[in-house]
Write an enzyme that holds these catalytic residues in place. Structure first.
Site, PDB file in Angstrom:
ATOM      1  N   CYS A 119       0.833  -1.201   0.000  1.00  0.00           N
ATOM      2  CA  CYS A 119       0.000   0.000   0.000  1.00  0.00           C
ATOM      3  C   CYS A 119       0.874   1.261   0.000  1.00  0.00           C
ATOM      4  O   CYS A 119       1.493   1.581  -1.005  1.00  0.00           O
ATOM      5  CB  CYS A 119      -0.990  -0.035   1.156  1.00  0.00           C
ATOM      6  SG  CYS A 119      -2.431   1.042   0.925  1.00  0.00           S
ATOM      7  N   HIS A 177      -3.247  -5.290   1.412  1.00  0.00           N
ATOM      8  CA  HIS A 177      -2.658  -5.544   2.728  1.00  0.00           C
ATOM      9  C   HIS A 177      -2.679  -7.032   3.084  1.00  0.00           C
ATOM     10  O   HIS A 177      -3.558  -7.492   3.828  1.00  0.00           O
ATOM     11  CB  HIS A 177      -3.435  -4.780   3.800  1.00  0.00           C
ATOM     12  CG  HIS A 177      -3.279  -3.301   3.752  1.00  0.00           C
ATOM     13  ND1 HIS A 177      -2.294  -2.633   4.444  1.00  0.00           N
ATOM     14  CD2 HIS A 177      -3.983  -2.352   3.095  1.00  0.00           C
ATOM     15  CE1 HIS A 177      -2.404  -1.330   4.210  1.00  0.00           C
ATOM     16  NE2 HIS A 177      -3.420  -1.144   3.392  1.00  0.00           N
ATOM     17  N   ARG A 212      -8.047   2.589   1.202  1.00  0.00           N
ATOM     18  CA  ARG A 212      -7.541   3.816   0.559  1.00  0.00           C
ATOM     19  C   ARG A 212      -6.386   3.456  -0.371  1.00  0.00           C
ATOM     20  O   ARG A 212      -5.321   4.074  -0.361  1.00  0.00           O
ATOM     21  CB  ARG A 212      -7.093   4.839   1.592  1.00  0.00           C
ATOM     22  CG  ARG A 212      -8.202   5.522   2.345  1.00  0.00           C
ATOM     23  CD  ARG A 212      -7.667   6.682   3.197  1.00  0.00           C
ATOM     24  NE  ARG A 212      -7.157   7.768   2.375  1.00  0.00           N
ATOM     25  CZ  ARG A 212      -6.421   8.773   2.828  1.00  0.00           C
ATOM     26  NH1 ARG A 212      -6.093   8.823   4.099  1.00  0.00           N
ATOM     27  NH2 ARG A 212      -6.010   9.735   2.020  1.00  0.00           N
ATOM     28  N   GLU A 217      -0.915  -8.471   5.208  1.00  0.00           N
ATOM     29  CA  GLU A 217      -0.698  -8.588   6.648  1.00  0.00           C
ATOM     30  C   GLU A 217      -1.996  -8.544   7.441  1.00  0.00           C
ATOM     31  O   GLU A 217      -2.004  -8.881   8.640  1.00  0.00           O
ATOM     32  CB  GLU A 217       0.266  -7.496   7.136  1.00  0.00           C
ATOM     33  CG  GLU A 217      -0.313  -6.098   7.259  1.00  0.00           C
ATOM     34  CD  GLU A 217      -0.405  -5.335   5.946  1.00  0.00           C
ATOM     35  OE1 GLU A 217      -0.709  -4.132   5.996  1.00  0.00           O
ATOM     36  OE2 GLU A 217      -0.170  -5.946   4.865  1.00  0.00           O
TER      37      GLU A 217
END
Length: 252
Positions: free
Chosen positions: A79, A202, A144, A204
Site C-alpha cells: 500500500c 494488505h 484507501r 498482513e
C-alpha cells in the site's frame, strides 16, 4: 533464524511482524538509518504515506533506504510502501512527497477512493500459487488503496484487480489519459522487479501468509525449496487461510 526489518514509522508494521512470527521468522522494527545494517531484507508497510514520508525525512532515512534498494537487498512495499518504492507517483497532496524509487512503475496514490470506499476482492495470483501452493486466488484487502497505472519492461505483473463499478475513483482527471492502458477496466495491484516486491493491498491483514513466504524466498537466506505450508504458533496452519481481519482505521 532469518531476521527481516519492518519500517516502523507509522502504519501496519505490527501486523507484518506478527505474520512473520507465524512463519517462524523474526521481524525487527526499523526507525533509524543505522538499524538497516542489521537486516538483509525490509518490509515497508501500509500507512499514511505523507506522514510516513515526513517521518522518514525527519530521521534522515531516505538516503539509507535508497542505498538498501540499490544494493539489491529484497524490499517489499505494501500500500503506502508500494508508493514509496515507485519511480513516479500521481494523485499526491500539494507539494508531493519524497520517494525511495527503484520500482519502474507509475502509481496513483488514492486510485480507489477514500477510506469509506475500502473493499476486499478475490485476486487471481497464478505466480503466487505456483510458488507457494494453495488457491489460485488471494483475498486482497484494499484500504484507501493505490493502483499501478503502468510498468516498465522489467516489471513482472503478479496480480490485477477489476475496478469496482460502484467505486468513485479519486483524482479521476489525473488518470483519464491512462484509461486506454487499463485493460478491461483492470489495474495492476502486485508487481515484482528483481529484488523489489510491491502490493497495493494488505496481506498482513489476512491469515494467508503466502505473500510473506514468497517475499522471504526472495532473500538469499531462504531456500527456494522451503515448505509453503507454515504452522503458526499454537499449531494452526494459517498459510493457506483466506479469512481477513481488518482492525486498522487509518491507512495511506
Amino acid at each position: 533464524m532469518a531476521v527481516v526489518g519492518v519500517l516502523a514509522l507509522q502504519g501496519s508494521f505490527n501486523e507484518h511482524i506478527a505474520a512473520l512470527r507465524r512463519l517462524g521468522v523474526k521481524g525487527v522494527e526499523i526507525r533509524k538509518p543505522e538499524q538497516l545494517d542489521s537486516v538483509a531484507s525490509l518490509i515497508i508497510p501500509g500507512g499514511e504515506s505523507t506522514t510516513m514520508a515526513k517521518l522518514a525525512q525527519y530521521h534522515n532515512l531516505f538516503p539509507a533506504l535508497r542505498e538498501f534498494v540499490t544494493m539489491g537487498k529484497p524490499v517489499w512495499g505494501t500500500c503506502a510502501g508500494l508508493i514509496f518504492l515507485a519511480n513516479k507517483a500521481t494523485g499526491q497532496k500539494r507539494g508531493g512527497q519524497e520517494l525511495i524509487g527503484g520500482l519502474d512503475c507509475t502509481v496513483n496514490r488514492n486510485f480507489f477512493g477514500s477510506q469509506i470506499q475500502s473493499f476486499e476482492a478475490e485476486l487471481s495470483v497464478p505466480e503466487l500459487a505456483s510458488k507457494e501452493g494453495g488457491p489460485e486466488t488471494f483475498r486482497g484487502v484494499f484500504i484507501r488503496a493505490p493502483a499501478i497505472l503502468e510498468v516498465g519492461p522489467e516489471v513482472q505483473v503478479l496480480a490485477e484487480c477489476p475496478v469496482p463499478s460502484n467505486k468513485v475513483l479519486a483524482s479521476r482527471s489525473e488518470v483519464e489519459d491512462q484509461e486506454e492502458k487499463l485493460s478491461e477496466k483492470k489495474v495492476i495491484v502486485a508487481v515484482r522487479q528483481g529484488n523489489l516486491l510491491g502490493t497495493a493491498f494488505h496481506p498482513e491483514l489476512t491469515a494467508d501468509t503466502r505473500w510473506h513466504s514468497y517475499f522471504l524466498k526472495m532473500s538469499s537466506g531462504v531456500t527456494e525449496g522451503a515448505s509453503s505450508s507454515i504452522v503458526a504458533v499454537g499449531g494452526e496452519d494459517l498459510s493457506l487461510s483466506r479469512q481477513p481481519t481488518i482492525d486498522l482505521p487509518i491507512f495511506q
